[in-house]
Scaffold this active site. Structure first.
Site, PDB file in Angstrom:
ATOM      1  N   LYS A 122       1.969  10.095 -11.627  1.00 25.95           N
ATOM      2  CA  LYS A 122       3.255   9.289 -10.755  1.00 25.95           C
ATOM      3  C   LYS A 122       3.075   7.933 -11.005  1.00 25.95           C
ATOM      4  O   LYS A 122       3.708   7.758 -11.713  1.00 25.95           O
ATOM      5  CB  LYS A 122       3.230   9.852  -9.504  1.00 25.95           C
ATOM      6  CG  LYS A 122       4.135  11.948  -9.567  1.00 25.95           C
ATOM      7  CD  LYS A 122       4.128  11.818  -7.891  1.00 25.95           C
ATOM      8  CE  LYS A 122       4.268  12.721  -7.831  1.00 25.95           C
ATOM      9  NZ  LYS A 122       4.670  13.789  -6.345  1.00 25.95           N
ATOM     10  N   PHE A 123       2.006   7.456 -10.453  1.00 26.97           N
ATOM     11  CA  PHE A 123       1.853   6.281 -10.336  1.00 26.97           C
ATOM     12  C   PHE A 123       1.443   5.149 -11.861  1.00 26.97           C
ATOM     13  O   PHE A 123       2.701   4.785 -12.711  1.00 26.97           O
ATOM     14  CB  PHE A 123       0.442   5.547  -9.941  1.00 26.97           C
ATOM     15  CG  PHE A 123      -0.118   4.073 -10.362  1.00 26.97           C
ATOM     16  CD1 PHE A 123       0.076   3.243  -9.227  1.00 26.97           C
ATOM     17  CD2 PHE A 123      -0.881   4.298 -11.150  1.00 26.97           C
ATOM     18  CE1 PHE A 123      -0.559   2.036  -9.257  1.00 26.97           C
ATOM     19  CE2 PHE A 123      -1.230   2.853 -11.734  1.00 26.97           C
ATOM     20  CZ  PHE A 123      -1.119   1.473 -10.463  1.00 26.97           C
ATOM     21  N   GLU A 124       1.225   6.134 -12.807  1.00 25.71           N
ATOM     22  CA  GLU A 124       0.966   5.736 -14.290  1.00 25.71           C
ATOM     23  C   GLU A 124       2.797   5.771 -15.538  1.00 25.71           C
ATOM     24  O   GLU A 124       2.904   5.283 -15.748  1.00 25.71           O
ATOM     25  CB  GLU A 124       0.269   6.630 -15.327  1.00 25.71           C
ATOM     26  CG  GLU A 124      -0.218   6.226 -16.854  1.00 25.71           C
ATOM     27  CD  GLU A 124      -1.016   6.981 -17.860  1.00 25.71           C
ATOM     28  OE1 GLU A 124      -1.191   6.798 -18.792  1.00 25.71           O
ATOM     29  OE2 GLU A 124      -1.775   8.256 -17.001  1.00 25.71           O
ATOM     30  N   ASP A 127      -2.488  -0.163 -16.151  1.00 23.16           N
ATOM     31  CA  ASP A 127      -1.255  -1.347 -17.199  1.00 23.16           C
ATOM     32  C   ASP A 127      -1.289  -2.287 -16.433  1.00 23.16           C
ATOM     33  O   ASP A 127       0.197  -2.790 -17.381  1.00 23.16           O
ATOM     34  CB  ASP A 127      -0.307   0.184 -16.053  1.00 23.16           C
ATOM     35  CG  ASP A 127      -0.640  -0.545 -14.618  1.00 23.16           C
ATOM     36  OD1 ASP A 127      -1.159  -0.266 -14.265  1.00 23.16           O
ATOM     37  OD2 ASP A 127       0.965  -0.417 -14.068  1.00 23.16           O
ATOM     38  N   LYS A 158      -2.508 -12.150  -8.985  1.00 16.25           N
ATOM     39  CA  LYS A 158      -2.268 -13.773  -8.102  1.00 16.25           C
ATOM     40  C   LYS A 158      -4.140 -14.817  -8.882  1.00 16.25           C
ATOM     41  O   LYS A 158      -5.037 -13.585  -8.755  1.00 16.25           O
ATOM     42  CB  LYS A 158      -2.062 -13.696  -7.585  1.00 16.25           C
ATOM     43  CG  LYS A 158      -1.103 -13.237  -6.625  1.00 16.25           C
ATOM     44  CD  LYS A 158      -0.624 -13.502  -5.025  1.00 16.25           C
ATOM     45  CE  LYS A 158       0.307 -13.494  -4.862  1.00 16.25           C
ATOM     46  NZ  LYS A 158       0.698 -13.454  -3.586  1.00 16.25           N
ATOM     47  N   ASP A 172      -6.929  -1.816  -8.637  1.00 15.58           N
ATOM     48  CA  ASP A 172      -6.567  -3.304  -8.437  1.00 15.58           C
ATOM     49  C   ASP A 172      -6.611  -4.452  -9.089  1.00 15.58           C
ATOM     50  O   ASP A 172      -7.353  -4.536  -9.597  1.00 15.58           O
ATOM     51  CB  ASP A 172      -6.540  -3.487  -6.897  1.00 15.58           C
ATOM     52  CG  ASP A 172      -5.772  -4.635  -6.505  1.00 15.58           C
ATOM     53  OD1 ASP A 172      -5.249  -4.935  -6.797  1.00 15.58           O
ATOM     54  OD2 ASP A 172      -5.495  -4.301  -4.842  1.00 15.58           O
ATOM     55  N   ASP A 216     -17.892   0.851  -1.055  1.00 14.86           N
ATOM     56  CA  ASP A 216     -18.301   0.521  -1.403  1.00 14.86           C
ATOM     57  C   ASP A 216     -18.993   0.445  -2.704  1.00 14.86           C
ATOM     58  O   ASP A 216     -20.203   0.783  -2.557  1.00 14.86           O
ATOM     59  CB  ASP A 216     -18.591  -1.113  -1.593  1.00 14.86           C
ATOM     60  CG  ASP A 216     -18.789  -2.329  -2.663  1.00 14.86           C
ATOM     61  OD1 ASP A 216     -18.211  -2.019  -3.658  1.00 14.86           O
ATOM     62  OD2 ASP A 216     -18.945  -3.229  -2.301  1.00 14.86           O
TER      63      ASP A 216
END
Length: 238
Positions: A199-201, A166, A134, A130, A107
């Protein structure tokens, strides 16, 4: 009461290569959080004295390894809970011959609160955490008022807190939280050229989501003689 955390502790299955990397190199480059001393001796662990930078959430380690390689003068500490991702980063450390990168599994908030000495960090990075989109999960987002105050206390005066996301709603929340922290000064910056495009961005861009970078300087504690640091440059790595 059980503490609210910002991550899901996914164990995941490691590939054969990741398992080999874990058994071969984790004892040298990695530590579980509870194995660390109460006050982290970063200079001793890295074997040299250098500015210490912490990255929270290194994922599979592609951008982490690239940023560590580009700043050999920095002691770079990556914190992650996902074991296959840490094992993959160990493989990158070995393949690229990186000597300035160490890993912690656990953590990140506990690491900052329990192991990092106040005023000791050159920089703190939280890239694409993350978003917990929600509404009922917003309390799990890592960037909260308590986190901003903790981050500011662990940074040396002028040290940088760099956030990127993002998710526009989360970006607005991050800015509101950090703007309200009296020990931080800064705001939005252009995307730094030195931050690798993952790749995520790239996928986020293709899906039409705007990526926001926020960079804040830590101010000296009240009562200490100081000059207010200038706004961080978007063109220079902290």
């Amino acid at each position: 009461m059980r503490a609210v955390v910002s991550f899901s502790d996914r164990r995941g299955r490691m590939t054969e290569g990741q398992q080999h990397a874990w058994h071969r190199w984790w004892p040298e480059y990695g530590r579980d959080l509870d194995e660390l001393p109460d006050a982290l001796d970063a200079d001793g662990w890295f074997g040299r004295r250098a500015p210490l930078l912490v990255e929270i959430g290194s994922g599979m380690g592609e951008s982490t390894a690239a940023m560590a390689a580009a700043a050999p003068e920095i002691n770079y500490l990556a914190v992650e809970v996902y074991q296959p991702g840490l094992a993959q980063l160990l493989m990158r450390i070995h393949e690229q011959g990186l000597t300035n990168l160490r890993l912690v599994r656990g953590d990140a908030v506990r690491l900052l609160r329990e192991r990092i000495t106040p005023g000791s960090l050159h920089g703190l990075r939280v890239f694409f955490p993350d978003p917990w989109p929600k509404r009922k999960h917003h309390k799990r987002r890592i960037v909260q008022p308590d986190f901003a105050a903790l981050a500011a206390s662990r940074l040396q005066p002028g040290g940088t807190l760099h956030l990127a996301t993002d998710w526009q709603h989360y970006a607005d929340h991050m800015r509101k939280v950090c703007d309200a922290e009296p020990a931080l000064l800064g705001g939005p910056v252009d995307r730094p050229a030195w931050r690798p495009l993952t790749k995520f961005e790239q996928r986020a861009r293709e899906e039409g989501r705007t990526v926001t970078d926020l960079m804040y300087n830590a101010l000296a504690p009240t009562g200490c003689a100081r000059e207010t640091p200038p706004p961080p440059s978007p063109r220079t790595a902290p």
